[in-house]
Design a protein around this motif. Structure first.
Motif, PDB file in Angstrom:
ATOM      1  N   HIS A 133      47.872  38.852  37.214  1.00 59.63           N
ATOM      2  CA  HIS A 133      47.097  38.173  38.252  1.00 59.63           C
ATOM      3  C   HIS A 133      45.597  38.493  38.125  1.00 59.63           C
ATOM      4  O   HIS A 133      44.961  38.959  39.066  1.00 59.63           O
ATOM      5  CB  HIS A 133      47.623  38.577  39.644  1.00 59.63           C
ATOM      6  N   GLN A 138      30.229  40.009  41.340  1.00 55.72           N
ATOM      7  CA  GLN A 138      31.227  39.823  42.397  1.00 55.72           C
ATOM      8  C   GLN A 138      30.583  39.708  43.788  1.00 55.72           C
ATOM      9  O   GLN A 138      31.229  39.296  44.742  1.00 55.72           O
ATOM     10  CB  GLN A 138      32.245  40.953  42.357  1.00 55.72           C
ATOM     11  N   MET A 185      41.781  46.347  37.901  1.00 58.12           N
ATOM     12  CA  MET A 185      42.960  46.563  38.742  1.00 58.12           C
ATOM     13  C   MET A 185      43.430  45.201  39.244  1.00 58.12           C
ATOM     14  O   MET A 185      42.750  44.566  40.053  1.00 58.12           O
ATOM     15  CB  MET A 185      42.596  47.455  39.914  1.00 58.12           C
ATOM     16  N   TYR A 186      44.525  44.743  38.698  1.00 53.57           N
ATOM     17  CA  TYR A 186      45.082  43.456  39.100  1.00 53.57           C
ATOM     18  C   TYR A 186      46.567  43.672  39.415  1.00 53.57           C
ATOM     19  O   TYR A 186      47.240  44.431  38.738  1.00 53.57           O
ATOM     20  CB  TYR A 186      44.993  42.420  37.968  1.00 53.57           C
ATOM     21  N   ARG A 187      47.070  42.971  40.409  1.00 51.61           N
ATOM     22  CA  ARG A 187      48.500  43.116  40.713  1.00 51.61           C
ATOM     23  C   ARG A 187      49.321  42.393  39.650  1.00 51.61           C
ATOM     24  O   ARG A 187      48.830  41.459  38.992  1.00 51.61           O
ATOM     25  CB  ARG A 187      48.806  42.539  42.088  1.00 51.61           C
TER      26      ARG A 187
HETATM   27  C1  LIG Z   1      44.208  47.085  45.868  1.00 55.41           C
HETATM   28  C2  LIG Z   1      43.475  46.092  45.028  1.00 55.41           C
HETATM   29  C3  LIG Z   1      44.151  45.031  44.446  1.00 55.41           C
HETATM   30  C4  LIG Z   1      43.489  44.090  43.663  1.00 55.41           C
HETATM   31  N1  LIG Z   1      44.181  43.070  43.088  1.00 55.41           N
HETATM   32  C5  LIG Z   1      43.528  42.186  42.298  1.00 55.41           C
HETATM   33  C6  LIG Z   1      44.249  41.151  41.647  1.00 55.41           C
HETATM   34  O1  LIG Z   1      45.449  41.016  41.770  1.00 55.41           O
HETATM   35  N2  LIG Z   1      43.540  40.299  40.862  1.00 55.41           N
HETATM   36  C7  LIG Z   1      42.180  40.411  40.682  1.00 55.41           C
HETATM   37  O2  LIG Z   1      41.598  39.623  39.934  1.00 55.41           O
HETATM   38  N3  LIG Z   1      41.487  41.380  41.317  1.00 55.41           N
HETATM   39  C8  LIG Z   1      42.134  42.265  42.095  1.00 55.41           C
HETATM   40  N4  LIG Z   1      41.431  43.265  42.715  1.00 55.41           N
HETATM   41  C9  LIG Z   1      39.968  43.311  42.574  1.00 55.41           C
HETATM   42  C10 LIG Z   1      39.567  43.813  41.187  1.00 55.41           C
HETATM   43  O3  LIG Z   1      40.187  45.047  40.919  1.00 55.41           O
HETATM   44  C11 LIG Z   1      38.068  43.953  41.090  1.00 55.41           C
HETATM   45  O4  LIG Z   1      37.493  42.703  41.337  1.00 55.41           O
HETATM   46  C12 LIG Z   1      37.613  44.504  39.768  1.00 55.41           C
HETATM   47  O5  LIG Z   1      36.221  44.732  39.790  1.00 55.41           O
HETATM   48  C13 LIG Z   1      37.952  43.571  38.636  1.00 55.41           C
HETATM   49  O6  LIG Z   1      37.535  44.134  37.433  1.00 55.41           O
HETATM   50  P1  LIG Z   1      36.924  43.263  36.266  1.00 55.41           P
HETATM   51  O7  LIG Z   1      35.575  42.803  36.733  1.00 55.41           O
HETATM   52  O8  LIG Z   1      36.836  44.213  35.127  1.00 55.41           O
HETATM   53  O9  LIG Z   1      37.827  42.136  36.001  1.00 55.41           O
HETATM   54  C14 LIG Z   1      42.091  44.217  43.473  1.00 55.41           C
HETATM   55  C15 LIG Z   1      41.405  45.294  44.055  1.00 55.41           C
HETATM   56  C16 LIG Z   1      42.082  46.221  44.824  1.00 55.41           C
HETATM   57  C17 LIG Z   1      41.322  47.363  45.434  1.00 55.41           C
END
Ligand SMILES: Cc1cc2nc3c(=O)[nH]c(=O)nc-3n(C[C@H](O)[C@H](O)[C@H](O)COP(=O)(O)O)c2cc1C
Length: 604
Positions: free
Chosen positions: A188, A384, A174-176
């Motif tokens: 992002h 993380q 979940m990335y914006r």
């Molecule tokens: C509302 C919300 C917004 C988020 N936005 C981002 C973002 O823009 N970029 C990012 O790297 N992680 C963001 N995160 C955190 C990631 O979703 C989280 O670290 C996730 O485990 C990443 O997955 P990955 O390990 O598969 O990359 C967000 C989390 C939430 C709850």
């Protein structure tokens, strides 16, 4: 999502807002206020409009789906603790020794079939409508602009599906995503995240990276997207495990990324690894704006959707917000996964005002000297969890980790300079406090031992102590002492900062018989009577290596840093609501708030 809307009406006390509201500021401000209430509800905006461009959408927007613990639990279909128990059992599976034990294990093994996503050759529900490349126009989606200083409109609940260059690993994160014009989206994915690692592979190979962004469908997809699964593990496995049903996935139309069949909207495309675009600013979940920075960009090939799609969005900013409830489920469910590296860990808690990576409280059984320090290093070294800046460990006889009052008392009675570890490690991509991005100070407090022998030598009242301090330095404006009955009361002062606070701390050494722990904050934007927001501020603003000194007492400089501190990066602004927007919304009867609410949550 139409099904989800029906389900939320029945199970989630869904609030429907038929008033036409702007996707810029208005809708996000309503959601922001709602989720801070004690009885917060999910919201459905049926008439989003984009006033600046004169667009009226017929696609409703669902916000605050994870509005409270009850609805979060209902989305899972069970308490997160029971998901954690299932994971724990799985991790402890041993080969059965007898025929009876083998039989008893069969249902468990059989249910594991449900974990793996199932690929379907047919088109998905999410592909009922296919918009060809020439007609793609992201303006036609009700994408929100949350904060006044945001660099534009951002998709805030996008499920970003990617795969490794060799195709062996799939990822949901979940990335914006920032909207650039009609057909480009900023990706992002932060430097430590899985999609960023995949991106590096495509970049090295000089190949375009396929990406599909899904919006909507089962809300559990979103939770899975933010779950900190280990690198290489597809988050839809977790979906299957929790639901007890395989995620049904279909191939995207223009690339070979698989997405869940039942999502509402899919934005497909490719990222050219040779191109980046300036992303941000964006008011983030830290409660600060994240600064502008280049990120990869996806060029959209097609948008597919259901016939009657519902858009999904969230608001991030100062806590508490929807991510509090998502984070609560994550915290519970990931406990068994932490235990293999920290076997004597009993429980942990991430207070919402520590915005997850700024503060963790952990309870453990202590078996040898340095055990808590061993756990600190373990936490700071894995996945993380390594983003966590401040970790406090307590013994097994400590109060419940959610009983913050009793726990603070327990900790403060055990804090000593000798049991503090200050070191350096990686910090969250968004951390603004460290001198260098990505690397910063870490604070570990070992409060697992016995109470310390003595407290403040001569305790003074707030007014008397303030007067003494003001006689030494006139820039001190106000003072409040917390937890005076403990061995280490916390004395918080607010200042009009004129120079580095190291100087002030050394000036105050003559008062060391009255102070055990001193915390300094800026007078502007801090209310000394609001401990919730003070903790949020302090753990956000400090880099332990630079900002904590242990002599003449423990002192923490939580002021905003600038060049006078030798800090050369830009210091971001707080995310503040637009007063005009909130007043208009109140006049329309769409939100309720008053001055007390505003100051409690630091709205302005
Ligand atoms: C509302 C919300 C917004 C988020 N936005 C981002 C973002 O823009 N970029 C990012 O790297 N992680 C963001 N995160 C955190 C990631 O979703 C989280 O670290 C996730 O485990 C990443 O997955 P990955 O390990 O598969 O990359 C967000 C989390 C939430 C709850």
């Amino acid at each position: 999502m139409q099904d989800v809307v029906g389900w939320l009406k029945e199970n989630g006390n869904l609030k429907i807002i038929d008033e036409p509201l702007d996707v810029e500021l208005e809708m996000p401000h309503v959601a922001y206020i709602e989720v801070k209430k004690d009885d917060s509800r999910p919201l459905l905006f049926t008439k989003p409009v984009y006033k600046a461009k004169g667009i009226e959408y017929d696609m409703p927007v669902l916000m605050n789906i994870f509005a409270n613990k009850d609805i979060t639990q209902k989305i899972f279909g069970k308490h997160p603790d029971s998901v954690a128990q299932g994971i724990d059992e799985l991790m402890k599976l041993k080969p059965p020794k007898t025929f009876k034990a083998k039989l008893a294990m069969l249902p468990k093994l059989f249910s594991l079939r449900k974990v793996f996503p199932k690929r379907s050759k047919a088109k998905g529900l999410c592909q009922e409508v296919i918009i060809p490349k020439e007609q793609v126009d992201l303006d036609k989606l009700p994408i929100l602009k949350t904060w006044s200083q945001d660099g534009g409109r951002f998709i805030t609940m996008g499920q970003v599906y990617t795969k490794s260059l060799d195709g062996n690993m799939q990822n949901l994160g979940m990335y914006r995503l920032q909207q650039y014009g009609k057909n480009r989206l900023g990706m992002h994915w932060q430097i430590h995240k899985d999609a960023s690692h995949f991106f590096d592979q495509y970049q090295r190979a000089g190949k375009k990276m396929p990406v599909s962004v899904a919006i909507g469908g089962d809300p559990l997809y979103i939770w899975c997207g933010q779950a900190p699964m280990p690198y290489g593990m597809f988050e839809l496995l977790l979906y299957g495990f929790v639901r007890g049903e395989n995620a049904r996935i279909v191939k995207s139309i223009t690339n070979d990324i698989y997405i869940p069949s039942d999502v509402d909207v899919v934005i497909e495309g490719f990222v050219d690894p040779s191109q980046t675009e300036i992303e941000g600013p964006f008011g983030d979940h830290t409660g600060y704006y994240t600064l502008q920075e280049p990120f990869p960009v996806m060029e959209v090939e097609t948008i597919t959707m259901r016939k009657k799609p519902v858009f999904q969005a969230t608001v991030v900013g100062k806590p508490p917000l929807e991510d509090k409830y998502m984070g609560w489920a994550t915290e519970r469910i990931f406990l068994p996964m932490l235990k293999p590296m920290a076997p004597d860990l009993i429980d942990y808690n991430m207070p919402e005002n520590g915005v997850f990576h700024n503060l963790i409280l952990a309870k453990m059984q202590v078996h040898y000297p340095g055990h808590a320090k061993q756990f600190m290093h373990a936490f700071w070294g894995v996945g993380q969890m390594s983003f966590v800046k401040h970790a406090i460990f307590v013994g097994e006889n400590a109060p419940n980790l959610e009983d913050y009052e009793a726990l603070s008392e327990y900790i403060l009675n055990r804090v000593s300079k000798e049991m503090i570890l200050i070191t350096e490690g990686i910090v969250d991509h968004l951390d603004h406090s460290s001198d260098k991005q990505f690397v910063g100070g870490k604070l570990g407090i070992d409060a697992t031992g016995d109470e310390v022998g003595f407290g403040v030598a001569r305790q003074l009242g707030d007014l008397e102590l303030l007067e003494k301090m003001q006689n030494i330095n006139e820039n001190i404006i106000s003072l409040k002492q917390y937890m005076k009955h403990t061995k280490n009361p916390i004395c918080v002062i607010s200042v009009n900062k004129k120079r580095s606070q190291k100087y002030l701390i050394s000036q105050l050494h003559t008062l060391s018989s009255h102070i055990k722990i001193l915390v300094i904050v800026d007078h502007e934007n801090n209310d000394l009577n609001n401990p919730y927001m003070l903790i949020w501020r302090v753990v956000n603003n400090i880099d332990a290596q630079r900002d904590i000194v242990l002599e003449p007492f423990i002192a923490i400089d939580a002021t905003n840093k600038n060049i006078k501190d030798g800090f050369e990066r830009e210091w971001p602004d707080d995310t503040l609501c637009d007063r005009d927007t909130l007043e208009k919304l109140r006049a329309k009867g769409v939100v309720e708030w008053d001055d007390e609410f505003a100051s409690k949550w630091g709205l302005f």
